[in-house]
Design a protein around this motif. Structure first.
Motif, PDB file in Angstrom:
ATOM      1  N   VAL A  87      46.990 -14.577  15.717  1.00 16.39           N
ATOM      2  CA  VAL A  87      46.425 -14.515  17.065  1.00 16.39           C
ATOM      3  C   VAL A  87      47.407 -13.822  18.011  1.00 16.39           C
ATOM      4  O   VAL A  87      48.615 -14.038  17.940  1.00 16.39           O
ATOM      5  CB  VAL A  87      46.093 -15.940  17.557  1.00 16.39           C
ATOM      6  N   ASP A  88      46.881 -12.979  18.885  1.00 16.65           N
ATOM      7  CA  ASP A  88      47.706 -12.242  19.846  1.00 16.65           C
ATOM      8  C   ASP A  88      47.766 -13.018  21.162  1.00 16.65           C
ATOM      9  O   ASP A  88      46.758 -13.125  21.866  1.00 16.65           O
ATOM     10  CB  ASP A  88      47.111 -10.853  20.087  1.00 16.65           C
ATOM     11  N   PRO A  89      48.926 -13.574  21.523  1.00 15.20           N
ATOM     12  CA  PRO A  89      49.010 -14.379  22.747  1.00 15.20           C
ATOM     13  C   PRO A  89      48.836 -13.559  24.018  1.00 15.20           C
ATOM     14  O   PRO A  89      48.611 -14.122  25.089  1.00 15.20           O
ATOM     15  CB  PRO A  89      50.418 -14.987  22.667  1.00 15.20           C
ATOM     16  N   GLU A  93      41.473 -13.945  25.220  1.00 16.23           N
ATOM     17  CA  GLU A  93      40.113 -14.119  24.719  1.00 16.23           C
ATOM     18  C   GLU A  93      40.151 -14.952  23.450  1.00 16.23           C
ATOM     19  O   GLU A  93      41.171 -15.012  22.759  1.00 16.23           O
ATOM     20  CB  GLU A  93      39.468 -12.755  24.415  1.00 16.23           C
ATOM     21  N   CYS A  94      39.016 -15.572  23.140  1.00 15.34           N
ATOM     22  CA  CYS A  94      38.915 -16.345  21.905  1.00 15.34           C
ATOM     23  C   CYS A  94      38.969 -15.397  20.714  1.00 15.34           C
ATOM     24  O   CYS A  94      38.078 -14.573  20.526  1.00 15.34           O
ATOM     25  CB  CYS A  94      37.617 -17.147  21.890  1.00 15.34           C
ATOM     26  N   GLN A  95      40.023 -15.516  19.916  1.00 14.72           N
ATOM     27  CA  GLN A  95      40.206 -14.658  18.748  1.00 14.72           C
ATOM     28  C   GLN A  95      40.004 -15.402  17.435  1.00 14.72           C
ATOM     29  O   GLN A  95      39.867 -14.772  16.383  1.00 14.72           O
ATOM     30  CB  GLN A  95      41.616 -14.061  18.766  1.00 14.72           C
ATOM     31  N   ILE A 122      50.465 -19.903  22.271  1.00 18.59           N
ATOM     32  CA  ILE A 122      49.075 -19.900  21.831  1.00 18.59           C
ATOM     33  C   ILE A 122      48.364 -21.092  22.467  1.00 18.59           C
ATOM     34  O   ILE A 122      48.863 -22.219  22.424  1.00 18.59           O
ATOM     35  CB  ILE A 122      48.983 -19.997  20.293  1.00 18.59           C
ATOM     36  N   HIS A 138      41.715 -19.000  26.273  1.00 17.57           N
ATOM     37  CA  HIS A 138      42.186 -19.706  25.082  1.00 17.57           C
ATOM     38  C   HIS A 138      41.993 -18.821  23.859  1.00 17.57           C
ATOM     39  O   HIS A 138      40.894 -18.334  23.599  1.00 17.57           O
ATOM     40  CB  HIS A 138      41.436 -21.026  24.905  1.00 17.57           C
ATOM     41  N   GLN A 139      43.064 -18.650  23.095  1.00 12.68           N
ATOM     42  CA  GLN A 139      42.984 -17.773  21.930  1.00 12.68           C
ATOM     43  C   GLN A 139      42.307 -18.434  20.734  1.00 12.68           C
ATOM     44  O   GLN A 139      41.745 -17.756  19.881  1.00 12.68           O
ATOM     45  CB  GLN A 139      44.385 -17.302  21.515  1.00 12.68           C
TER      46      GLN A 139
END
Length: 392
Positions: A87-89, A93-95, A122, A138-139
């Motif tokens: 996940v990219d902090p 967006e929700c990833q 994260i 929130h990712q």
């Protein structure tokens, strides 16, 4: 894919389907971000479990995996590592979406991912019908299948940016006849989404789901058996208490020493759980309690308080404890009634390569069972003097 359940030499994994399995011996071999490794060290994770040695390379690569095995093999920790790494902090967006069953499991998964990803910043949200603001910023979003599918149907949950989908306890979800909900969510996701499926068992429904949603040659198809608990990861102690009524003071002496990390305090009866919680409240100790007779909503609320850190100690009877979590400190206020119960308790502090501390308060009538446990498991449950815990 053919799936083998045969034990292997180092703890019980079978691998079938997909390419040859890459095996890692250390977390450092995975090429993880330094902040991910730092979060893992904070959690007490020192080395991968036997299952994780085989599963993590595929999970971290997010190439699609089917992993099955009983509680205690490290599945949640494995996919938490994979999500935190991928996940990219910087993207608010929700990833990643984790779909599981209800109860306290979403809160426990949220806690695991949040703690693992704290140094990467994260953010993780449990999302359901009571979260009208949505997963803004929130990712990672975690939710029960019925709630997530309802929100997707209402178009209240936008999944356009999701790159990773985790189906947790897929065997339970399918057993509850939620197959249509799963496919409803899948249809709302981008075609490029990476799907990983985790289950305790591999019934036909899970294999059929995997064949439909995983790549034709998934990175990994793995079935693992329950690993033997490594007692080297658990420091075991006992405190000899001459009288039952002295246990409370001994416990508070221990609490003065144990100043970090959550803990579970075991009692053998529901009545003792409530009594002990009342005694600790009188000394301004915020605790949660659970037992098998508790109403579902109260059980869920108390476990959520504990998982979120609102209460530091969980007072429980054995059958009510959520086996998902790792508890660094386990205290048996009442000594177990048999060897298996003792091992189940200390296993909560020593799974997944974590180091834990297990302390038992024992009276004279408990000593014969304590000696039996030491002899049977060839282990040493060292004595802590009452003076050492501040009780003279």
């Amino acid at each position: 894919a053919a799936v083998s359940g045969a034990d292997d030499a180092d703890g019980g994994e079978g691998n079938g389907g997909g390419p040859a399995t890459v095996v890692v011996n250390e977390f450092a071999d995975l090429g993880l971000d330094a902040d991910v490794l730092r979060g893992m060290r904070d959690r007490g994770l020192e080395r991968p479990s036997p299952m994780q040695r085989r599963a993590l390379p595929a999970i971290v690569a997010m190439r699609g995996a089917l992993v099955a095995g009983p509680s205690g093999t490290g599945k949640v920790t494995a996919f938490a590592i994979g999500l935190v790494q991928n996940v990219d902090p910087r993207v608010g967006e929700c990833q990643a979406l984790v779909v599981t069953w209800g109860g306290v499991r979403p809160a426990a998964i949220q806690h695991e991912i949040r703690e693992m990803g704290v140094h990467r910043r994260i953010t993780v949200q449990i999302w359901g019908e009571k979260n009208p603001a949505g997963p803004v910023g929130h990712q990672v979003v975690v939710g029960a299948l019925d709630q997530i599918s309802l929100l997707v149907r209402r178009r209240e949950l936008v999944l356009d940016c999701v790159r990773h989908l985790i189906l947790d306890r897929a065997d339970v979800l399918l057993a509850e006849c939620f197959q249509s909900h799963i496919y409803e969510i899948l249809r709302a996701l981008p075609l490029t989404v990476s799907v990983s499926i985790f289950a305790q068992t591999l019934p036909e429904g899970v294999l059929r789901l995997a064949s439909n949603v995983l790549p034709q040659s998934p990175a990994l198809v793995l079935f693992c058996h329950k690993p033997r608990l490594n007692l080297d990861t658990v420091q075991q102690f006992h405190v000899s208490v001459e009288r039952e009524e002295w246990k409370l003071d001994v416990l508070f002496g221990l609490l003065e020493i144990i100043t970090n990390g959550p803990m579970v305090i075991y009692c053998n009866t529901q009545r003792k759980v409530h009594w002990l919680q009342g005694q600790m409240a009188q000394r301004n100790w915020a605790t949660s309690c659970i037992h098998e007779s508790m109403q579902h909503q109260e059980h869920e609320r108390n476990m959520s308080d504990f998982c979120s850190g609102s209460s530091r100690a969980l007072i429980a009877v054995d059958r009510a404890v959520d086996y998902l979590r790792i508890y660094p400190h386990v205290i048996s206020f009442d000594f177990p009634t048999d060897r298996k119960q003792y091992m189940n308790r200390i296993g909560h502090s020593g799974e997944y390569g974590c180091k834990g501390i297990a302390i038992s308060l024992v009276t004279e009538r408990d000593m014969s069972l304590l000696c039996d446990i030491e002899n049977y498991y060839s282990t040493n449950i060292a004595e802590l003097s009452m003076d050492a815990v501040g009780f003279a």
